[in-house]
Design a protein around this motif. Structure first.
Motif, short mmCIF file in Angstrom:
data_model
loop_
_atom_site.label_atom_id
_atom_site.label_comp_id
_atom_site.label_asym_id
_atom_site.label_seq_id
_atom_site.Cartn_x
_atom_site.Cartn_y
_atom_site.Cartn_z
N GLN A 25 0.70 -1.23 -0.13
CA GLN A 25 0.09 0.08 0.09
C GLN A 25 0.77 1.04 -0.24
N ALA A 29 0.78 4.34 -2.94
CA ALA A 29 0.47 5.56 -2.61
C ALA A 29 1.40 6.52 -2.84
N ALA A 297 -3.81 2.15 8.88
CA ALA A 297 -4.36 2.39 7.32
C ALA A 297 -4.81 3.73 7.16
N GLU A 298 -5.48 4.31 8.26
CA GLU A 298 -6.13 5.76 8.25
C GLU A 298 -5.00 6.67 7.94
N ASP A 301 -2.94 6.71 4.54
CA ASP A 301 -3.91 7.41 3.78
C ASP A 301 -4.04 8.87 3.90
N THR A 304 -0.41 10.44 2.94
CA THR A 304 0.20 9.84 1.61
C THR A 304 0.92 11.22 1.12
#
Length: 307
Positions: A25, A29, A297-298, A301, A304
């Motif tokens: 990920q 990203a 994960a939050e 993101d 990013t």
């Protein structure tokens, strides 16, 4: 400024699935790198932070991450030199570099915990003085052909090591440390300097100047020195520095953290990696596994890198 991400190597989120998925990920990203770190043992009865209580081996984890990615850089910040012979670490590093197609950044430290030195069969005395020879042995082995070395601390019988690293003349070597002697050593011997989790980032500019001054004094290009900052992120409510020092850098909202990252770039930092392993809701062994992964994960993101 290049932005990296701390790989899931500590605590509840350090699972095989998360290690593969989060590194993939991060690559997708647009993060520039993922990073591991080392903790060999935690002494019985120690009051060490939760982040250190369950940690994957840093180079094994990078080899695993290499299989899940194709472009992102793979860094360790840091593996402690005294715990292994330079030849053995040279072999491990070359293997990760080959398996990743030439993506390893090798951060090296001196170690500080007596119990870990005992567990590794290593000696604390003179560990700083060994550094130059240690690096020289590795670079000779990576160079290809017959390598040989005879120094005060290490002897390398004439021989060859293969396969050679993909990166030539070898993976970039970064040195850790905060005291003046460590900063001088990084500027004189290494390709860059990597900060620790305990670094006072409000004073990082002083360290950058010291490292680059040492590089210039050694006849090296100070502008070519990389400065990598471990960004211990505390997303959410701002963390206050003790004794009225204001908000701790890299804490608070995503906008706060991005603003701090820009400030670090202005101090001469060339790369920050956001490390969530020090977040007790992510990197603690007692954290909720599903919750830690969701929080990570939050944050991945939310931070990013922007084009």
């Amino acid at each position: 400024m290049r932005i990296g991400f701390g790989a899931p190597v500590s605590g509840a989120w350090a699972t095989p699935g998360n290690l593969a998925s989060f590194t993939a990920q991060a690559e997708a990203a647009g993060y520039a790198s993922v990073w591991t770190f080392q903790r060999l043992v935690v002494p019985e009865g120690s009051a060490m932070e939760p982040v250190y209580h369950s940690v994957l081996d840093p180079l094994v984890a990078l080899g695993y991450a290499a299989a899940a990615t194709s472009r992102i850089r793979l860094g360790v910040a840091v593996v402690n030199m005294p715990y292994l012979s330079p030849a053995y670490l040279a072999k491990q590093a070359a293997t990760v570099d080959v398996l990743s197609g030439g993506r390893l950044d090798l951060g090296l430290g001196l170690g500080w915990m007596p119990e870990e030195f005992a567990a590794a069969g290593a000696t604390m005395a003179g560990r700083g003085a060994r550094t130059a020879e240690y690096i020289e042995v590795m670079r000779r082995l990576w160079a290809g052909g017959v390598a040989e070395f005879s120094g005060e601390f290490y002897t390398l019988p004439a021989g060859r090591m293969a396969p050679e690293p993909v990166q030539r003349p070898g993976p970039p070597i970064l040195l850790g440390g905060t005291v003046p002697r460590a900063l001088e050593r990084a500027g004189r011997l290494a390709d860059g300097w990597v900060t620790s989790s305990r670094a006072d980032l409000s004073r990082i500019g002083e360290g950058v100047k010291a490292v680059r001054a040492a590089a210039q004094h050694a006849g090296r290009d100070p502008a070519a020195m990389r400065v990598i900052c471990r960004g211990v992120v505390r997303w959410g409510a701002p963390v206050t520095v003790p004794e009225g020092g204001g908000r701790r850098l890299l804490s608070g909202s995503f906008d706060d953290i991005r603003g701090d990252t820009q400030w670090l770039a202005e101090q001469g930092v060339t790369e920050v990696f956001y490390d969530l392993n020090w977040d007790p809701l992510v990197g603690s062994p007692n954290a909720d596994p599903a919750g830690s992964a969701a929080r990570a994960a939050e944050i991945l993101d939310g931070l990013t890198p922007r084009p």
